[in-house]
Design an enzyme around this catalytic site. Structure first.
Site, PDB file in Angstrom:
ATOM      1  N   LYS A  94     -11.748  -0.605   8.125  1.00  0.00           N
ATOM      2  CA  LYS A  94     -12.037  -1.545   7.046  1.00  0.00           C
ATOM      3  C   LYS A  94     -12.871  -2.697   7.619  1.00  0.00           C
ATOM      4  CE  LYS A  94      -7.769  -0.169   4.665  1.00  0.00           C
ATOM      5  NZ  LYS A  94      -8.327   0.505   3.473  1.00  0.00           N
ATOM      6  N   PHE A 137       0.850  -1.189   0.000  1.00  0.00           N
ATOM      7  CA  PHE A 137       0.000   0.000   0.000  1.00  0.00           C
ATOM      8  C   PHE A 137       0.891   1.245   0.000  1.00  0.00           C
ATOM      9  CE2 PHE A 137      -3.046   3.027   1.931  1.00  0.00           C
ATOM     10  CZ  PHE A 137      -3.997   2.953   0.937  1.00  0.00           C
TER      11      PHE A 137
END
Lengths: 426, 426
Positions: free
Chosen positions: B224, B129
């Site tokens: 998330k 990421f």
């Protein structure tokens, strides 16, 4: 000679009095701790329900664009800018005060390392807010600098040729003493020293003019006089002459020049944008905006200048009433009498019992707070601290607060055991 | 051969199906983006109203103690610990993922600098990421390290004697490929290398056993699969064998051994406490706790093991249905077929139109997301990403999602101009 009636007359003449209607205050409480945690703007309840139920619950991931979540740090930054003498685009609301201090102090040290590598010292005040000192201590360890802590009267003499950065809190959290930002910054610059100003007890409390003072870096708190709610995101300002010069070390995706390109290498955004790092707590940001709006609501009524006039009248009244009605009980005054040297709080000292007196006042619904003398090192006396926030405190509130203080002292009720049990306090 | 009826039968037999009742989902939406932003726990609306109106509005400053605000990072950390193979007292919920990565990567470099000063390299994955790479890049600049980015198949060969830290995201955000944490950690340790694991796409999605793997440092995301709300605080875990060894550089007041003593010098708290820094966003923390509770509600039903079984069944079904019903439309599969190498998402590739197909699906109420090929560098194909969260996604949802995908491809509606206008997406 102040009386309850003269206080009521001051309230009747106060053009800022209607601003209090913006807040939900508990019944029976006189809240003199807005310098620690501001009160609830009534609009925040509906706003938070909207963010949670609609923007998150219904909009879900789409709300990053459709509800403007991604713009919040800059949009709120522009509102904060109006309160601290900054221009649009110069401020972002983000992270905590401590983390923002780490960013700007790192950047300041980077500049100093390039422009004046022999300067290896950070100067601050011994009674600066501890977390500021802790962050500076950590950076000093990491980078081989020395942190020199001095008393306020020794700051001028400490601005020597080996100093890189002068880091100060504009209004002292313990005493309410305020520095002359423009004069101190001038003196620092004349000695080749960069300035970092913590506005935790200034933003929304006293007029601040960062650009006018030609300050270098500044940070501040969202949950004190800005009424942003517990742990609200803080803010950061960097003088545009420095903003593009260095990365700050917390180089996360939100500070990237093109955050949605997902490139593997970091390119900092121009200007203050690079002082953003990771994803921000959207709900707390939305609530902070409600808090900012309560302060900006004063703009048509004279803004920070009018708030400052009322604040000084409130603190003057508090001091006068304590002297008029609480003489003989051993109270001292830690806050400067001079207007230009005073923030929006009054701090009293007492040789003994300060903690218990504050507890006894809280039990009566007068909420101030206690601060131990200089981290318990005994350099200063213990403090009874009273923040006077002109947005929601009136002159009659001051009368009653001091009257409760008088009664607590006269009756000796502060000596009850239940007021002397120390536990964690913030 | 899957049919709508076999999918409905799977739902009828699903013992985890009642967990969906914990959430408020928009009507007419199949939400396959819980790997980007989890959905709203119904309990969060009442909880946030309580925190704002009661704890803040009525309790004011007293709520730091009376409402347990000060304990939230540790209390939530203990709940997260149950999901990632950590023990009580080893995790705190705080700050953002990027900032927590900076803390642990700094600490890891400090340890390496003392134990193995010749090691001057951090190894990570090129498709990690981006914000993780940005934070590592910043630390490398600051401290004279090199960041070496490799493809996943080249990690083992990259674990050489000049490497200090291996920094990986456990489940890849683009492809859903999952590393074998225990095996990779063993290989790293055998080469004298410390490991930092980002659990952003793992916590609440797949079973994780940090202590079992003898991992060194870990961080993860609250918004998330943990359903903590937009920008919810992240978390940080440090193996107890490292936790007391160094300060992390963000040495703020909340990480102090005695935060309420207000001493001018910093003394880090023992253990994970020193990974706290400044004041936390209390409202978002309270909401995160509601999200954690939705995952922990699975514990009596088999916990993460049962969630994982359903997750694999959902992703298997998604893959099978795409192959069964969307053949001939040029879709490829980026997610590994092997269970042990797959997280809780399915990522499809297509040479062209991936962005527009995702937009056309969103217009039909099937919310997935688009990820450009390797930061636009063209190394990988563009991706259509579908997160399958077993807490609130059922088998019939998968049927309908793939049926919409088939119709979008068959009809060519993705070629409409309105689905091809790129704008900022998260």
């Amino acid at each position: 000679m102040h009386t309850l009636q003269t206080c009521q007359e001051l309230d009747a003449a106060d053009t800022l009095a209607p601003l209090r209607q913006q807040f939900s205050l508990p019944e029976g409480v006189i809240y003199l701790d807005g310098n620690s945690l501001g009160v609830l703007p009534t609009a925040a309840s509906a706003r938070v329900a909207e963010v949670v139920s609609q923007e998150w619950g219904q909009g879900l991931i789409r709300s990053w664009n459709s509800a403007g979540w991604f713009e919040l740090p800059r949009r709120l930054g522009d509102k904060i800018a109006r309160l601290i003498g900054a221009r649009p685009g110069e401020v972002v609301a983000t992270d905590s005060t401590s983390i923002n201090l780490y960013k700007v102090l790192s950047a300041a040290l980077n500049i100093a390392a390039e422009d004046a590598p022999a300067r290896k010292r950070i100067v601050s005040e011994r009674s600066n807010f501890p977390t500021d000192l802790y962050i500076a201590e950590g950076l000093c360890r990491e980078r081989g600098y020395t942190l020199q802590l001095v008393e306020p009267e020794d700051i001028a003499a400490a601005l020597t040729a080996d100093v890189a950065v002068l880091m100060l809190t504009h209004v002292n959290y313990r005493t309410g003493a305020m520095h002359d930002m423009a004069a101190v910054t001038r003196a620092a610059h004349a000695a080749g020293i960069l300035t970092v100003w913590d506005l935790a007890h200034s933003a929304g409390a006293v007029p601040v003019d960062l650009n006018g003072a030609r300050a270098d870096f500044s940070i501040g708190c969202g949950y004190k006089y800005l009424n942003g709610g517990p742990g609200a995101p803080a803010f950061v300002w960097v003088n545009p002459r420095h903003a593009d010069r260095f990365w700050q070390p917390l180089s996360g995706w939100w500070g990237h020049a093109n955050p949605f390109a997902f490139t593997p290498d970091y390119q900092p955004a121009p200007g203050i944008g690079r002082y953003l790092c990771g994803t921000q707590p959207i709900i707390n940001l939305a609530v902070l905006e409600c808090g900012l709006d309560t302060v900006l609501a004063a703009e048509p009524l004279g803004g920070m200048t009018a708030l400052r006039t009322k604040s000084l009248a409130l603190t003057d009244l508090f001091i006068a009433l304590v002297e008029q009605r609480c003489g003989g009980y051993g109270l001292g005054l830690a806050t400067p009498r001079e207007h230009a040297a005073r923030g929006s709080q009054v701090c009293l000292t007492r040789d003994e019992g300060a903690f218990a007196i504050v507890q006894a006042l809280i039990a009566r619904g007068v909420i101030g707070d206690f601060r131990a003398g200089d981290g318990g090192l005994g350099r200063h006396k213990d403090i009874l601290r009273f923040g006077l926030t002109p947005l929601y405190i009136g002159f009659e509130d001051v009368w009653h607060a001091v009257e409760h203080l008088r009664q607590v002292l006269e009756s000796g009720e502060w000596q009850k055991p239940e007021f002397n049990q120390k536990h964690a306090v913030t």
